[in-house]
Write an enzyme that holds these catalytic residues in place. Structure first.
Site, PDB file in Angstrom:
ATOM      1  NE  ARG A 140      30.158 -12.693   4.831  1.00  0.00           N
ATOM      2  CZ  ARG A 140      29.721 -11.602   5.450  1.00  0.00           C
ATOM      3  NH1 ARG A 140      28.579 -11.035   5.047  1.00  0.00           N
ATOM      4  NH2 ARG A 140      30.392 -11.074   6.437  1.00  0.00           N
ATOM      5  CG  HIS A 144      30.129 -16.539   7.944  1.00  0.00           C
ATOM      6  ND1 HIS A 144      30.733 -15.369   8.353  1.00  0.00           N
ATOM      7  CD2 HIS A 144      30.744 -16.885   6.789  1.00  0.00           C
ATOM      8  CE1 HIS A 144      31.669 -15.012   7.472  1.00  0.00           C
ATOM      9  NE2 HIS A 144      31.678 -15.921   6.517  1.00  0.00           N
ATOM     10  CD1 TRP A 284      37.995 -14.053  -4.447  1.00  0.00           C
ATOM     11  CD2 TRP A 284      35.894 -13.542  -3.901  1.00  0.00           C
ATOM     12  NE1 TRP A 284      37.940 -13.938  -3.077  1.00  0.00           N
ATOM     13  CE2 TRP A 284      36.666 -13.621  -2.708  1.00  0.00           C
ATOM     14  CE3 TRP A 284      34.527 -13.231  -3.801  1.00  0.00           C
ATOM     15  CZ2 TRP A 284      36.103 -13.404  -1.444  1.00  0.00           C
ATOM     16  CZ3 TRP A 284      33.983 -13.015  -2.543  1.00  0.00           C
ATOM     17  CH2 TRP A 284      34.768 -13.093  -1.394  1.00  0.00           C
TER      18      TRP A 284
END
Length: 386
Positions: A140, A144, A284
């Site tokens: 992440r 990002h 998820w």
């Protein structure tokens, strides 16, 4: 020439021009800063000042003979400068014995990126973090840092590591990433020669590979920004509450097509959401620390219903209520151009790995000046290292 003879060459006026034309240095002289500071440089200055005086007064032929002095080359390997990484100098006598210097840069220190990869791999397992792994948050962070790129203005991207500064570090989309930056800081301290920009992108590559994903081609050379003025504006990262139009706006701005968009979103096989960061809650997939095509198989294979709670709109699987999908994830199912790639990747993990590796490499390269001659690294996973 012995060390003793070198000393004498510098110390004897009559030998100055002769030495200038034929000088060579023993390794002990070139590599010893004390030797140069104490002997070579002071005596050289005295020799040249004497030579110029003799020329002015019309002294002996050795003093007035410019053939040896003007063509001679004195190699003063100034070790103090070498130690500082500045370079070494060639001193030549031209224009009647005046010293002129040319700096020769030293080859930069070679960085062992495989070693740094291994150091990152060593800190992936963490029982005090989500599901026992720092891997998902490193992915992440890399995503990002790079996902702020704008192909029109040529701003943003992983070059600069601007998330070190406010306001970018405070953007809502980056909530929780201070943990990842802090976790990587000891590795930066052990390897100060690597930029934060390279370290963060390498951490994403390491995490994906070590969690079972494909080999990601990686190229170093990113530079760190010096101030917050280089920060990207808020709003360049995807909003998970939006639909297909927003997704395309965000990814097209960076230069991705529909196939690459779906491949990149497949990284949602990793990690989970947190109410205190994104506002959403849950993983998820049932294997959030393994890089697989399970995001696509879960998206297609389960029935998803809207979660009834006080938080933002999200979906949970009807069967267990333990897995979740975001509105932006569901948009991949609803869009006629996105859905075919969801179906292909659900059926063919090898195809997904291939496309993801290419798209993630492209993501990390956005906005990085390249010549096309850079070395491309393909790192060995730690279980492959000898």
């Amino acid at each position: 020439m012995s060390s003793l003879r070198v000393l004498r060459a510098f110390s004897t006026r009559a030998n100055t021009a002769k030495f200038a034309a034929n000088a060579t240095y023993p390794k002990t002289v070139l590599n010893t800063s004390v030797y140069f500071r104490s002997f070579a440089i002071p005596n050289l200055k005295r020799a040249y000042s004497t030579e110029q005086t003799e020329q002015k007064t019309g002294g002996g032929s050795s003093g007035g003979d410019s053939s040896g002095g003007s063509s001679g080359m004195l190699w003063l390997g100034a070790a103090g400068l070498l130690g500082a990484g500045v370079g070494y100098y060639f001193y030549s006598t031209n224009n009647g014995g005046i010293l002129e210097k040319t700096q020769v840069p030293i080859k930069p220190k070679t960085i062992d990126y495989q070693k740094i990869y291994n150091q990152i791999a060593d800190i992936l397992e963490d029982n005090d973090w989500d599901d026992g792994s720092n891997g998902p948050v490193f992915v992440r962070l890399a995503w990002h840092a790079a996902g702020t790129y704008d192909k029109v203005s040529k701003t943003g991207g992983s070059n600069g590591a601007t998330m070190r500064f406010s306001p970018e570090s405070d953007h809502g989309a980056n909530a929780g990433l201070k943990f990842a930056r802090d976790k990587l800081e000891p590795i930066k301290q052990k390897n100060p020669e690597i930029s934060y920009s390279d370290l963060w992108s390498l951490a994403g590559v390491t995490a994906i590979q070590e969690m079972g994903g494909p080999t990601i081609p990686w190229i170093p050379g990113r530079k760190d920004a010096d101030a917050a003025t280089a920060c990207s504006p808020d709003g360049r990262l995807p909003d998970a509450t939006k639909g297909p139009s927003h997704i395309r706006d965000i990814f097209y701005r960076m230069g991705f097509d529909d196939r690459e968009i779906v491949a990149l979103v497949g990284a949602h096989a990793l990690g989970r959401c947190h109410p205190d960061r994104s506002g959403f809650d849950g993983p998820w997939t049932a294997s959030p620390t393994m890089f697989t095509n399970n995001f696509f198989t879960e998206l297609l294979g389960r029935k998803w219903v809207e979660k009834k709670w006080k938080g933002p709109k999200q979906y949970i699987d009807k069967e267990t209520g333990e897995l979740m999908m975001l509105p932006a994830d569901m948009a991949l199912m609803q869009d006629k151009n996105f859905r075919p790639w969801v179906e292909k990747y659900a059926k063919d993990e090898e195809l997904f790995f291939k496309d993801f590796a290419a798209a993630f490499h492209k993501l990390l390269e956005l906005g990085i000046p390249r010549t096309g001659e850079e070395k491309v690294y393909h790192f060995k996973k730690t279980d492959e290292s000898s």
